[in-house]
Design a protein around this motif. Structure first.
Motif, PDB file in Angstrom:
ATOM      1  N   THR A 122       3.154 -12.019  -5.956  1.00  0.00           N
ATOM      2  CA  THR A 122       2.372 -12.143  -7.154  1.00  0.00           C
ATOM      3  C   THR A 122       1.690 -10.765  -7.253  1.00  0.00           C
ATOM      4  O   THR A 122       1.888 -10.005  -8.213  1.00  0.00           O
ATOM      5  CB  THR A 122       1.563 -13.326  -7.624  1.00  0.00           C
ATOM      6  N   LEU A 123       0.945 -10.495  -6.170  1.00  0.00           N
ATOM      7  CA  LEU A 123       0.082  -9.464  -6.150  1.00  0.00           C
ATOM      8  C   LEU A 123       1.012  -8.127  -6.229  1.00  0.00           C
ATOM      9  O   LEU A 123       0.388  -6.958  -6.817  1.00  0.00           O
ATOM     10  CB  LEU A 123      -0.995  -9.461  -5.167  1.00  0.00           C
ATOM     11  N   ALA A 124       1.935  -8.052  -5.455  1.00  0.00           N
ATOM     12  CA  ALA A 124       2.742  -6.855  -5.235  1.00  0.00           C
ATOM     13  C   ALA A 124       3.621  -6.434  -6.591  1.00  0.00           C
ATOM     14  O   ALA A 124       3.717  -5.452  -7.024  1.00  0.00           O
ATOM     15  CB  ALA A 124       3.989  -7.154  -4.161  1.00  0.00           C
ATOM     16  N   GLY A 125       3.843  -7.844  -7.371  1.00  0.00           N
ATOM     17  CA  GLY A 125       4.302  -7.479  -8.695  1.00  0.00           C
ATOM     18  C   GLY A 125       3.430  -6.833  -9.684  1.00  0.00           C
ATOM     19  O   GLY A 125       3.807  -6.316 -10.666  1.00  0.00           O
ATOM     20  N   GLU A 143       0.670  -2.125 -12.318  1.00  0.00           N
ATOM     21  CA  GLU A 143      -0.208  -2.306 -13.402  1.00  0.00           C
ATOM     22  C   GLU A 143      -1.351  -1.553 -13.006  1.00  0.00           C
ATOM     23  O   GLU A 143      -2.653  -1.892 -13.408  1.00  0.00           O
ATOM     24  CB  GLU A 143      -0.605  -3.541 -13.924  1.00  0.00           C
ATOM     25  N   GLY A 144      -1.584  -1.042 -11.688  1.00  0.00           N
ATOM     26  CA  GLY A 144      -2.595  -0.509 -10.921  1.00  0.00           C
ATOM     27  C   GLY A 144      -3.242  -1.277 -10.016  1.00  0.00           C
ATOM     28  O   GLY A 144      -4.583  -1.078  -9.247  1.00  0.00           O
ATOM     29  N   VAL A 145      -2.707  -2.383  -9.592  1.00  0.00           N
ATOM     30  CA  VAL A 145      -3.203  -3.505  -8.604  1.00  0.00           C
ATOM     31  C   VAL A 145      -3.090  -2.669  -7.182  1.00  0.00           C
ATOM     32  O   VAL A 145      -1.831  -2.331  -7.031  1.00  0.00           O
ATOM     33  CB  VAL A 145      -2.985  -4.759  -8.671  1.00  0.00           C
ATOM     34  N   GLN A 146      -4.004  -2.677  -6.195  1.00  0.00           N
ATOM     35  CA  GLN A 146      -3.780  -2.153  -5.124  1.00  0.00           C
ATOM     36  C   GLN A 146      -3.936  -3.290  -4.163  1.00  0.00           C
ATOM     37  O   GLN A 146      -4.808  -3.959  -4.222  1.00  0.00           O
ATOM     38  CB  GLN A 146      -4.547  -1.186  -4.615  1.00  0.00           C
ATOM     39  N   ILE A 147      -3.040  -3.261  -2.963  1.00  0.00           N
ATOM     40  CA  ILE A 147      -3.258  -4.489  -1.974  1.00  0.00           C
ATOM     41  C   ILE A 147      -3.818  -3.745  -0.540  1.00  0.00           C
ATOM     42  O   ILE A 147      -3.228  -2.845  -0.123  1.00  0.00           O
ATOM     43  CB  ILE A 147      -1.973  -5.293  -1.759  1.00  0.00           C
TER      44      ILE A 147
END
Length: 606
Positions: free
Chosen positions: A333-336, A340-344
């Motif tokens: 989910t986070l990778a998806g 949108e600018g989310v970094q893991i």
């Protein structure tokens, strides 16, 4: 002499509280995080934690929670910290410490001029003396029962964590100008460098006044005058010391914003406001110049125990930093959300999975232990359990060292673990010599083994099924001894297993944990492992202050433990954090404080 309950630490059983987990959530080692060029000083970042903040004393039994410890890392400082490479990093802007003598081991701590609490009072050796008093157990004359309840005598300070080393020290000496403290060990101690002062968290002058004393100097005078406790000869509790310790134990616990004197800081941020169960607001400490200056104006902490809701909050933009328990689904989910600018941020943590064999019962013969270990499909476990969480996951090949540590490669190459390379039963025989070796050692016998694990943990269930299938194919009769989440740990402590699958969290530095696990009869020796040579080596390790010599001893123990059939490490646990488009500078550390390790670098992105 008031009976009461104290921490397992005071009964030298700290390693269980530190280490046993059904599925460890320790944070991983850092990946590189790109910082946006739009990041600037100032602004606010919102971070989600699973549980509310409850205490300004993260060193106490009631205060030692993950959220409290993380906030403490942002609001307090000290002589050193542990870096992302698991090496000790000195903060000489705070002060200096030096080993002034080897025999007896003597350490001198000196706090720099200008280091102060947020009320303007200087940080002094009195603060260190109070920390020592709380952690050392010097004044306790209590005897405990098996449930760690006091039966006779008095237990004053209820400090969490393992303080084996400080229990072997004399009364400290303070300099006349109250800037230095000298500590002498009665027995050499391997982990002396992190035993005291890594974080100076409690202001002695506040504890003194709240306990009816004039000031910090008066508190230190009290501690200097009270005799050392002797459990063989308990005496009536000292009423003034009791007031001091009672306040230290619980006086900093709170659910709402307390009197400002109970929320003092000596770190990059200070607590500005609290709303019970909802919010904690930190603000920049403008006077902080004895460490890395923070970049944010404010840092807001909200609470959400549901990890899926943490991810949803990140997606919605109501949170900037989250560190949920990792599952393949959450990772996906986070990778998806990356477009949108989310970094893991992801990597290995200090926790690892292991297979441990009971030296009493059906596997007491060495040949049977070796046979069983040859059936453990370690690579299949990594492929099916670890890699869905972290595609870079690999076999862990040492009980003593983390892969990030320099000695790991050498120890893993010489400890004999490469002999145990069993694949799945379907693997062609030519590629699976371990299975043939197991059958050869069994020689037609079909011993019954009970495998204990947490049945409520999907990872443990999968590990069990893979091991049970392989062991059965080799000739073992496997009994499913799995227990529910609230039962498996008791079964482990009771020895109700022949094989146990569980997680363990290693210390980031030092060697004090090794004797607690591998010495005969030690608090965290849960599988009846006993070896005369190992006992001798762990005893040497506990009193060896030299890092290189410690590593040499641990390499010997690593080899001995593998050869004895203790068990097998499987893989390092992974964990992750994730940041939204308005947060930069967030990195992962292998430490329990996770992304908070880099809190001074956090910045707001417009």
């Amino acid at each position: 002499m008031r009976p009461g309950r104290i921490s397992k630490v005071l009964a030298a059983a700290a390693a269980l509280a530190l280490a046993l987990t059904a599925c460890t959530s320790t944070t991983p080692s850092p990946d590189e995080t790109e910082t946006s060029t739009a990041a600037a000083a100032g602004g606010n970042v919102t971070v989600l934690e699973a549980a509310p903040f409850t205490s300004f004393n993260a060193m106490s039994v009631t205060g030692a929670t993950q959220t409290n410890t993380r906030v403490e890392s942002a609001t307090h400082s000290g002589f050193n910290s542990v870096g992302s490479d698991l090496k000790i990093v000195k903060n000489e802007k705070f002060g200096k410490y030096e080993k002034v003598k080897d025999k007896p081991l003597t350490i001198k701590y000196t706090i720099n001029s200008g280091v102060q609490w947020s009320d303007g009072a200087p940080v002094t050796a009195d603060d260190l003396f109070l920390e020592w008093a709380a952690a050392s157990g010097y004044f306790n004359d209590s005897t405990l029962d098996k449930n760690f309840a006091v039966t006779t005598g008095t237990a004053y300070f209820h400090a969490a964590g393992d303080h084996t080393g400080l229990a072997q020290t004399e009364l400290p000496v303070i300099s006349d100008d109250r800037t230095s403290l000298t500590l002498t060990y009665t027995t050499p101690f391997s982990d002396w460098e992190t035993a005291l002062g890594s974080t100076v968290g409690i202001p002695a002058h506040i504890v003194a006044v709240r306990s009816g004393l004039a000031d910090a100097a008066a508190l230190t005078s009290l501690l200097q005058d009270v005799p050392k406790g002797d459990p063989e000869k308990p005496v009536s509790a000292n009423p003034t010391l009791r007031k001091v310790s009672d306040f230290w134990n619980t006086g900093f616990d709170t659910k709402s914003m307390p009197d400002p004197s109970l929320a003092l800081s000596n770190g990059p941020y200070l607590v500005k406001g609290m709303t019970a169960g909802k919010e904690l607001v930190l603000t920049r400490n403008a006077d902080y110049v004895w460490g890395q200056a923070p970049k944010l104006d404010t840092l807001t902490v909200h609470y959400e125990k549901d990890p899926d809701k943490q991810v949803a909050a990140l997606e919605a933009g109501t949170a900037d930093v989250v560190s949920p328990a990792v599952t393949p689904e959450r990772r996906s989910t986070l990778a998806g959300l990356e477009p949108e600018g989310v970094q893991i941020q992801q990597g290995q943590g200090l926790g690892f999975d292991q297979v441990v064999l009971n030296f009493k019962g059906v596997l007491s013969p060495p040949d049977l232990r070796e046979a069983f270990l040859h059936t453990v499909p370690r690579q299949a476990i990594v492929d099916q359990v670890a890699k869905p969480l972290d595609p870079e996951a690999q076999l862990l090949n040492s009980f003593m060292f983390h892969p990030a540590q320099v000695p790991y490669k050498e120890s893993a190459g010489s400890n004999g673990i490469t002999e145990f390379s069993a694949a799945t039963p379907e693997t062609p025989a030519a590629e699976n010599p371990g299975m043939d070796k197991a059958k050869e050692l069994l020689d037609g016998a079909r011993p019954t083994v009970r495998i204990l694990y947490n049945k409520d943990d999907p990872d443990r269930v999968l590990e069990y099924s893979l091991i049970a299938e392989s062991a059965t194919a080799a000739g073992f009769t496997v009994t499913d001894a799995g227990r529910n989440a609230d039962q498996w740990l008791d079964a482990l402590k009771d020895g109700a297993f022949d094989v146990a699958l569980y997680g363990w969290t290693g210390n980031p530095t030092g060697s004090v944990q090794v004797p607690q696990v591998f010495k005969t009869g030690a608090a965290s020796n849960l599988n009846n492992f006993s070896n005369t040579v190992a006992d001798q080596l762990t005893e040497q390790l506990a009193v060896e202050p030299d890092d290189a010599k410690q590593n040499a001893l641990k390499m010997q123990i690593d080899k001995l433990v593998i050869e004895a059939g203790y068990g097998l490490p499987l893989f390092q646990r992974t964990a992750l954090s994730a940041t939204g488009k308005h947060a930069a500078g967030v990195e992962y550390s292998p430490l329990d404080i996770g992304p908070w390790h880099s809190v001074a670098q956090w910045s707001y992105v417009k």
